[in-house]
Design a protein around this motif. Sequence first.
Motif, PDB file in Angstrom:
ATOM      1  N   LYS A   5      37.807 -33.659  23.471  1.00 38.33           N
ATOM      2  CA  LYS A   5      37.671 -34.359  24.745  1.00 38.33           C
ATOM      3  C   LYS A   5      38.470 -33.626  25.813  1.00 38.33           C
ATOM      4  N   ILE A   6      38.066 -33.795  27.061  1.00 43.09           N
ATOM      5  CA  ILE A   6      38.850 -33.258  28.180  1.00 43.09           C
ATOM      6  C   ILE A   6      39.148 -34.384  29.164  1.00 43.09           C
ATOM      7  N   ASN A   7      40.315 -34.278  29.844  1.00 47.30           N
ATOM      8  CA  ASN A   7      40.718 -35.292  30.820  1.00 47.30           C
ATOM      9  C   ASN A   7      40.794 -34.688  32.222  1.00 47.30           C
ATOM     10  N   GLY A  59      47.299 -30.965  43.985  1.00 50.13           N
ATOM     11  CA  GLY A  59      48.441 -31.854  43.788  1.00 50.13           C
ATOM     12  C   GLY A  59      48.093 -33.228  43.268  1.00 50.13           C
ATOM     13  N   LEU A  60      46.849 -33.446  42.863  1.00 51.58           N
ATOM     14  CA  LEU A  60      46.427 -34.777  42.416  1.00 51.58           C
ATOM     15  C   LEU A  60      47.144 -35.190  41.123  1.00 51.58           C
ATOM     16  N   ASN A  61      47.180 -34.305  40.144  1.00 51.02           N
ATOM     17  CA  ASN A  61      47.898 -34.553  38.887  1.00 51.02           C
ATOM     18  C   ASN A  61      47.453 -35.845  38.211  1.00 51.02           C
ATOM     19  N   SER A  62      46.147 -36.064  38.154  1.00 58.60           N
ATOM     20  CA  SER A  62      45.623 -37.280  37.532  1.00 58.60           C
ATOM     21  C   SER A  62      45.061 -36.980  36.152  1.00 58.60           C
ATOM     22  N   MET A  63      45.326 -37.878  35.212  1.00 55.00           N
ATOM     23  CA  MET A  63      44.756 -37.746  33.871  1.00 55.00           C
ATOM     24  C   MET A  63      43.296 -38.178  33.850  1.00 55.00           C
ATOM     25  N   SER A  64      42.853 -38.892  34.886  1.00 53.39           N
ATOM     26  CA  SER A  64      41.496 -39.433  34.923  1.00 53.39           C
ATOM     27  C   SER A  64      40.499 -38.378  35.398  1.00 53.39           C
ATOM     28  N   ILE A  65      39.533 -38.044  34.576  1.00 54.15           N
ATOM     29  CA  ILE A  65      38.509 -37.074  34.966  1.00 54.15           C
ATOM     30  C   ILE A  65      37.577 -37.679  36.018  1.00 54.15           C
ATOM     31  N   ALA A  66      37.451 -39.010  36.004  1.00 54.60           N
ATOM     32  CA  ALA A  66      36.630 -39.681  37.014  1.00 54.60           C
ATOM     33  C   ALA A  66      37.251 -39.533  38.399  1.00 54.60           C
ATOM     34  N   GLU A  67      38.556 -39.758  38.488  1.00 58.51           N
ATOM     35  CA  GLU A  67      39.235 -39.646  39.775  1.00 58.51           C
ATOM     36  C   GLU A  67      39.206 -38.206  40.281  1.00 58.51           C
ATOM     37  N   ASN A 103      38.359 -41.791  31.853  1.00 55.09           N
ATOM     38  CA  ASN A 103      39.599 -41.023  31.889  1.00 55.09           C
ATOM     39  C   ASN A 103      39.427 -39.671  31.191  1.00 55.09           C
ATOM     40  N   GLU A 104      38.621 -39.686  30.122  1.00 55.72           N
ATOM     41  CA  GLU A 104      38.318 -38.453  29.400  1.00 55.72           C
ATOM     42  C   GLU A 104      36.903 -38.551  28.853  1.00 55.72           C
ATOM     43  N   VAL A 105      36.316 -37.396  28.540  1.00 54.18           N
ATOM     44  CA  VAL A 105      34.926 -37.385  28.052  1.00 54.18           C
ATOM     45  C   VAL A 105      34.803 -36.438  26.862  1.00 54.18           C
ATOM     46  N   ASP A 106      33.812 -36.734  26.021  1.00 52.13           N
ATOM     47  CA  ASP A 106      33.504 -35.833  24.920  1.00 52.13           C
ATOM     48  C   ASP A 106      32.347 -34.921  25.323  1.00 52.13           C
ATOM     49  N   ALA A 107      31.857 -34.120  24.406  1.00 54.98           N
ATOM     50  CA  ALA A 107      30.821 -33.136  24.702  1.00 54.98           C
ATOM     51  C   ALA A 107      29.531 -33.795  25.173  1.00 54.98           C
ATOM     52  N   ILE A 108      29.157 -34.891  24.518  1.00 54.66           N
ATOM     53  CA  ILE A 108      27.907 -35.570  24.894  1.00 54.66           C
ATOM     54  C   ILE A 108      28.003 -36.130  26.305  1.00 54.66           C
ATOM     55  N   GLU A 109      29.136 -36.758  26.623  1.00 57.48           N
ATOM     56  CA  GLU A 109      29.320 -37.338  27.958  1.00 57.48           C
ATOM     57  C   GLU A 109      29.359 -36.247  29.029  1.00 57.48           C
ATOM     58  N   ILE A 152      34.066 -29.229  23.180  1.00 58.01           N
ATOM     59  CA  ILE A 152      33.815 -29.025  24.611  1.00 58.01           C
ATOM     60  C   ILE A 152      33.720 -27.536  24.946  1.00 58.01           C
ATOM     61  N   VAL A 153      34.583 -26.720  24.332  1.00 60.36           N
ATOM     62  CA  VAL A 153      34.521 -25.282  24.580  1.00 60.36           C
ATOM     63  C   VAL A 153      33.160 -24.741  24.152  1.00 60.36           C
ATOM     64  N   ASP A 154      32.691 -25.199  23.013  1.00 59.53           N
ATOM     65  CA  ASP A 154      31.388 -24.740  22.509  1.00 59.53           C
ATOM     66  C   ASP A 154      30.248 -25.164  23.427  1.00 59.53           C
ATOM     67  N   ILE A 155      30.335 -26.393  23.947  1.00 57.35           N
ATOM     68  CA  ILE A 155      29.237 -26.842  24.820  1.00 57.35           C
ATOM     69  C   ILE A 155      29.277 -26.109  26.163  1.00 57.35           C
ATOM     70  N   MET A 156      30.488 -25.769  26.628  1.00 61.54           N
ATOM     71  CA  MET A 156      30.573 -24.953  27.845  1.00 61.54           C
ATOM     72  C   MET A 156      30.017 -23.549  27.587  1.00 61.54           C
TER      73      MET A 156
END
Length: 556
Positions: A5-7, A59-67, A103-109, A152-156
Amino acid sequence: MKYQKINGHDFYNMVVNASNRLLEESEYVNALNVFPVPDGDTGTNMSATFKAAVKEIEGLNSMSIAETSKKLAKGALMGARGNSGVILSQILRGISKGLEGKNEVDAIELAIAFKEGSNAAYKAVMRPTEGTILSVIRAAADAAIDTDVKDIVDIMDVIVTEAKIMLDKTPDLLPALKKAKVVDSGGMGLYIILKGMYDALRDDIKAEIRDIKPATAKMQGAQGTEDIDIKFGYCTEFIILADASKAEKFRDDITPMGDSQVVVGYEDVIKVHIHTNDPGAVLAKAVKLGELSKIKIDNMREEHREVLLSKEEYKEANIDDSAHFEGEAAVEELEQEKKKYAFVAVAMGEGITNIFKDLGVDYVIEGGQTMNPSTQDIMECVSKLNAEHIFVLPNNKNIIMSANQAAEIADKDVRVIPTTTIPQGITCVTMFNPELEVDENVENLKEAREMVKTGSVTYAVRDTEMDGIEIKEGNILGLIEGKIKRVGESYFDITEEILSDMIDEDSELITIFYGEDVTEEEAEEFAEKIEEKYEELDVQCYKGAQPLYYFLVSVE
């Protein structure tokens, strides 16, 4: 590195690294321009757009990938430059929609988010063309959806690989690319972005935003703030209800009486603009031709003093005047009376900019070839105007999408007239009727732009062959409506040749705008030659001072 997953932090590094890579490669992307003219700017536009996007998350420094993705998309939306930049902003907007609430997503998302990006890009274009950036994002997104990899690296890796495969196919989808022996420049820009995102994740790069600011468009209001010597003090505008064939003789009659004169005739109406010290004398000559209408006389010296006084009062009161006096624009916004109509136009060259301002355009954004203004640049002008209806004249096909995007997000009634050339824009302002309702004006202006045939003369930046025409670097190119029609060694000869191609039995007016590389004496001598050749047509010649193009010409 492996990522299930990535955040938000991971996504931040991916897009910042991508932005840096695109910045490094922007000139290479520019060089892929199919046309051999000196205004290939896809790389510049995409890099400026993506740079504006990553600046939004700095400078956002957010863990949320949505934000993170939401702010990234907002930055791209406002910073979008040119068609490629607008499409890129829509891709990021779609990706953000796919990441919403996470906040984070997997490869499918992540794959689903890329598919949303592809869908958004296709929806943004009225007539999608395959073999472009659209094909590249679609192929990459579809491959991500179809794969069963979980890392995620593989899907990229899959996304980047498929993007490159489709990029290499673009010449097979677009004949113009195959003839020029290049891949699509927008597709290449997107591939560089995707590769940069992949590399950041694979190599665990902690990217920092390169502090290089893209060139910004220069915005000018109708009056500047500098203490200038105004030679002719009265801006005089009016309409003569008379035979348009009398326009040329009248223009010659009033030429000694001032400067910045624009006299345009159409059917039974002559529209006049001049800066003069004796408006009465001008009107006295005009009334001999016919009935006068819409007379407007402004004391430019008085208006200039008021602007300077207002600015000085602000300084004395210790008030931050940056919101009221922006650069050279100097527009007084306090208690500004709301008017029915206002205009924003894009122009290149000091002379052309001055023509638009003299015709009453409220803001002129200095841009065009090689420097497309962003959605934000257009929005800033719109936000400063207190008008019921605001017309935007892009005057370049590569700016229309940015203008439309500004119109969509503005909280005012903004109407984009899709002008693709400077002469079209000038004609639209000239033919505008403030007495009509907005919808009728929109239709009339769209019709007015269709009356204008536009030609341009520039030089070739590389060897190529187009439509069976062999072109060598340094050749002079004559274009009509953006298509290369003539190739030669003299820009005067080529200009004369394309005018000959443009003129037909219905033609009445030839307008010539000479560029910064042409002297006034050369331009006047050339205009006299054209007048002698086409005695039955009205010929007007203006200093455009535009870069890159020796001449812009129009026939109406």
